[in-house]
Design a protein around this motif. Structure first.
Motif, mmCIF file in Angstrom:
data_model
loop_
_atom_site.group_PDB
_atom_site.id
_atom_site.type_symbol
_atom_site.label_atom_id
_atom_site.label_comp_id
_atom_site.label_asym_id
_atom_site.label_seq_id
_atom_site.Cartn_x
_atom_site.Cartn_y
_atom_site.Cartn_z
ATOM 1 N N ARG A 160 0.840 -1.201 0.000
ATOM 2 C CA ARG A 160 0.000 0.000 0.000
ATOM 3 C C ARG A 160 0.880 1.257 0.000
ATOM 4 N NH1 ARG A 160 -3.873 0.653 5.093
ATOM 5 N NH2 ARG A 160 -2.051 1.596 6.057
ATOM 6 N N PRO A 161 0.614 2.197 -0.866
ATOM 7 C CA PRO A 161 1.410 3.433 -0.848
ATOM 8 C C PRO A 161 1.080 4.298 0.359
ATOM 9 C CG PRO A 161 -0.393 3.641 -2.406
ATOM 10 C CD PRO A 161 -0.408 2.218 -1.934
ATOM 11 N N THR A 162 2.007 5.133 0.748
ATOM 12 C CA THR A 162 1.728 6.123 1.777
ATOM 13 C C THR A 162 1.049 7.324 1.131
ATOM 14 O OG1 THR A 162 3.926 7.071 1.481
ATOM 15 C CG2 THR A 162 3.682 5.407 3.200
ATOM 16 N N GLY A 163 0.545 8.232 1.954
ATOM 17 C CA GLY A 163 -0.074 9.453 1.443
ATOM 18 C C GLY A 163 -1.494 9.222 0.971
ATOM 19 N N LEU A 164 -2.000 10.162 0.175
ATOM 20 C CA LEU A 164 -3.360 10.088 -0.317
ATOM 21 C C LEU A 164 -3.505 8.915 -1.271
ATOM 22 C CD1 LEU A 164 -4.019 13.878 -1.029
ATOM 23 C CD2 LEU A 164 -4.715 12.559 0.980
#
Length: 377
Positions: free
Chosen positions: A372-376
């Motif tokens: 999962r990417p960080t941020g929005l």
């Protein structure tokens, strides 16, 4: 290179984070002990970090027995002079240790945080926001889902807005009971008896009272306020207490639900599934998994659980608690975005019965977080 572009190492380093400032500190420690025992050390490098009841982050013993509840003794993260700091800028995964009079020392990089905190200041979006600011991946729900799941009032607002069935309730803030006694009494009496009076933002049944006489309402509200100034008063729902585990989310496919489980309080000294029945008196309850339900009701519980998870924008894991009424209706009680996670807790037990072992469940959650990417998003 930003942390969203970095490739985790062949053996990702997992920061197992637990303890915290909430009244569920000891339960968090017990959960961490079970995870430390079960996590695959050939697959993951593990760094246990505890948060003291005062909020200090410290290195702690990588010893599962140290964090177990034994003979009623509740474990606690103890303060030491040193303090662990998260990365201070996006793109860095390096931890530091600071101590008075000593230069800051590097503690190495982490790939993902496994935040095993229950209750406020850990499960309610505050920690998740801190990790987002630090640009560090973590297991479980994001800021919004964590905050909504922790607050029983806003959780009900969101779920009802999504068309999910929730029971009747009244929310009390501040000194409502003192400044508008007649109005509060009228609204609460409309719920009928018995009632359940709960801190709006607490878990593990801490601060909850079952009220069978309206004369006992002020004392029950006062007990709940010891843990949270906002209180939720709920009408009792006639039905069986059923739980369902949800796993996944945000990966392109719909999250999936486990076989449901059921909690039956067998000891008459416990009017409901309270803190003692959960953690200190094993003879007080019977945990039935899978629950003995008709196939169509199982499917309905699973569908409601997944819809509840999606309604709050859940990620990773959650346990959804419902009531199944005598007519077969399913009413949502609450969603728990970081449920108890010992091998004896209902969340992993339900997955065990659904064909996913405790170590494999941990592995899937960590893989979901690493992807999962960080941020929005």
């Amino acid at each position: 290179m930003s942390s969203t572009e970095q490739s985790p190492s062949a053996r990702p380093r997992v920061l197992v984070l637990f303890g915290g400032r909430s009244s569920e500190h000891a339960i968090s420690c017990a959960t961490a002990g079970a995870v430390l025992r079960a996590i695959d050390r050939d697959r993951y490098d593990v760094l246990p970090i505890g948060i003291t009841p005062q909020g200090r982050w410290v290195r702690v013993a990588d010893d599962p027995d140290r964090w177990a509840i034994v003979d009623g003794r509740l474990p606690e993260v103890e303060a030491v002079p040193e303090q662990v700091l998260l990365p201070q800028e996006a793109g860095s995964r390096e931890l530091q240790v600071i101590e008075p009079g000593v230069p800051a020392a590097a503690l190495g990089a982490v790939d993902v945080v496994l935040p095993l905190l229950h209750g406020p200041f850990g499960e309610d979006g505050t920690l998740q926001g801190m990790l987002e600011l630090a640009d560090v991946r973590y297991v479980g729900a994001g800021v919004l889902a964590s905050a909504v799941g922790m607050d029983k009032h806003f959780m009900k607002v969101v779920l009802a807005g999504a068309g999910l069935p929730v029971g009747p309730y009244v929310t009390l803030r501040g000194d409502d009971l003192e400044t508008d006694r007649d109005g509060v009494r009228s609204r609460v009496e409309a719920l009928g008896l018995p009632l359940f009076v709960k801190p709006a933002r607490a878990g593990s049944s801490i601060g909850i009272s079952r009220v069978t006489d309206f004369a006992d309402l002020p004392a029950a509200v006062e007990e709940a306020r010891r843990h949270d100034p906002k209180v939720v008063v709920e009408a009792a729902i006639v039905g069986r207490e059923i739980e369902c585990a949800v796993l996944g989310g945000r990966g392109g496919s719909r999250p999936r639900a486990s076989l449901p489980g059921e909690i039956v309080v067998t000891d008459g000294t416990h009017g409901f599934y309270d803190f003692e029945a959960k953690y200190l008196d094993e003879s007080a309850v019977e945990l039935s998994c899978p629950a003995d339900l008709p196939a169509d009701v199982v499917a309905r519980v699973q569908e409601v659980a997944v819809r509840t998870f999606e309604a709050v924008d859940g990620e990773g894991l959650a346990r959804v608690d419902v009531f199944v009424t005598p007519d077969g209706d399913v009413v949502v009680n609450e969603i728990n975005t970081m449920p108890g996670f010992t091998p004896f807790s209902m969340y992993p037990r339900m997955w065990q019965q659904s064909g996913l072992s405790y170590p494999d469940l941990l592995d899937e959650l960590l893989r979901l977080a690493l992807e999962r990417p960080t941020g929005l998003r």
